[in-house]
Design a protein around this motif. Structure first.
Motif: not given
Ligand code: BGC
Length: 379
Positions: A126, A131, A136
């Protein structure tokens, strides 16, 4: 008389012997009120802590977010020193992690992958190829259970969240507790505790954007900052640590002596170019595992001083480089480039993939603990 003194004996509150437990100064208070609902209809609350000595904190159980933090300046005038929003809807809509607890893994994990006990785990990607901050729907976007706490002269709110096994790709059911407290001597104390029912990785932090001139009152480049670290973890061009612990000496990364944040931030130094300014983990100088001084920031304009004390091995210094004037926060203030800075106490980014970094593995039967304090005073 000293504002922090007992009105009966004149001693500072913590040392009052006249009537221990019956300190006669102003009373600390904690109150709560409804603060809207999430998009799926879960009610959210706002807790207000007042320490009776001029400091107030408002915390919501959505994302365990510190919404406001009122701190006196050198003239005794209080001002809100953290960026954020007036309404929960705005946090839900678009927030660059204002004031939240970031987790399960604060900061980056390279390519959203790590191995633990021979098994590979995949997490959401994301942030570019990586990460970031738990994925999310990280801990900043869930509703925590909350209860007010009072212990002696400390008032607080205890937030609990049980993250189910497999949530955002992480293994193990994780039970997390974060307690925010305000002390009579103007410290915001954050205590973390977590346990798991299967091996997992964990790195929690608090993500306030501070501005000691007051939120929305200009950029933070004039703040003087000291970071108690001789080394930092340089990053590649996706902001993943290279694995090196590099000396800060002789580089614009050096904050071992108080230096204006803006003094060298735009220098042609590859690490600053990669981060768009400071966005780096510092390896804290520490003796032992107790609470130790990590950083001190001072705003000459208001006299406010903030010290950060922690049990963690690292601190992320992020200078608000991605703020660009597109977000309008509390009281209609527009948050422009570098209007706030974060000092996030943590384990080093990407530790699950870097065996030379201190371990972030948590196993059943162990307890994760972190203690961080933001201590305020004036000069
Ligand atoms: C990261 C930044 C990121 C910011 C907001 C910080 O912890 O280091 O790179 O932009 O959080 O997401």
């Amino acid at each position: 008389m000293n504002r922090f003194a007992c009105v009966l004996c004149g001693a500072v509150a913590a040392l009052c012997l006249t009537m221990p437990g019956v300190y006669a100064g102003p009373k600390p208070e904690v109150s709560q009120r409804p603060w809207g609902v999430t998009s799926d209809g879960q009610p959210v609350e706002l807790y207000t802590l007042a320490n009776g000595h001029g400091m107030k904190a408002a915390i919501t159980n959505y994302g365990a977010i510190l919404v406001s933090l009122e701190v006196p300046d050198r003239d005794g005038k209080t001002g809100d020193v953290v960026l954020g929003y007036d309404k929960v809807e705005d946090y839900i809509k678009d927030s660059p992690y204002f004031g939240c607890i970031a987790g399960r893994y604060a900061n980056r994990i390279a390519k959203g992958k790590f191995s633990l006990d021979g098994r590979e785990y995949s997490l959401a990607v994301n942030n570019g190829p990586n990460h970031l901050h738990g994925g999310l729907k990280g801990f900043d976007k869930v509703v925590w259970k909350a209860e007010p706490v009072r212990r002696g002269r400390v008032v607080g709110v205890r937030l609990t969240y049980v993250s189910p096994d497999g949530e955002e790709g992480y293994p193990g059911t994780l039970t997390c507790q974060v307690t925010y407290g305000l002390t009579a001597d103007n410290a915001l104390v954050i205590r973390y505790r977590a346990t798991t029912d299967a091996p997992t990785v964990l790195n929690l932090t608090h993500h306030s954007y501070f501005n000691l001139k007051g939120q929305g009152e200009g950029d933070i480049l004039d703040h003087l900052l000291m970071i108690n670290a001789d080394r930092y973890t340089p990053v590649d061009d996706t902001l993943i640590p290279t694995g090196e612990l590099a000396p800060v000496a002789g580089t614009p990364m050096d904050f071992t002596r108080p230096t204006a944040i803006g003094k060298r931030i735009n220098e042609d130094f590859v690490q600053l170019l990669r981060g768009g300014g400071y966005d780096h983990n510092y390896v804290l100088n520490r003796d032992g595992g107790g609470l130790s001084l990590a950083a001190r920031a001072y705003a000459p304009a208001t006299g406010r001083v903030m010290e950060v004390w922690t049990t963690e091995p690292g601190i992320q210094f992020y200078a608000g480089n991605f703020l660009d004037g597109t977000l309008t926060g509390k009281d209609g203030k527009v948050y422009k480039h570098r209007y706030g800075f974060c000092l996030e106490t943590q384990h080093f980014p990407d530790s699950p993939n870097q065996s030379d970094f201190p371990s972030v593995v948590l196993r059943p039967g162990e307890t994760y603990r972190q203690h961080t304090e933001y201590r305020f005073s004036v000069r």
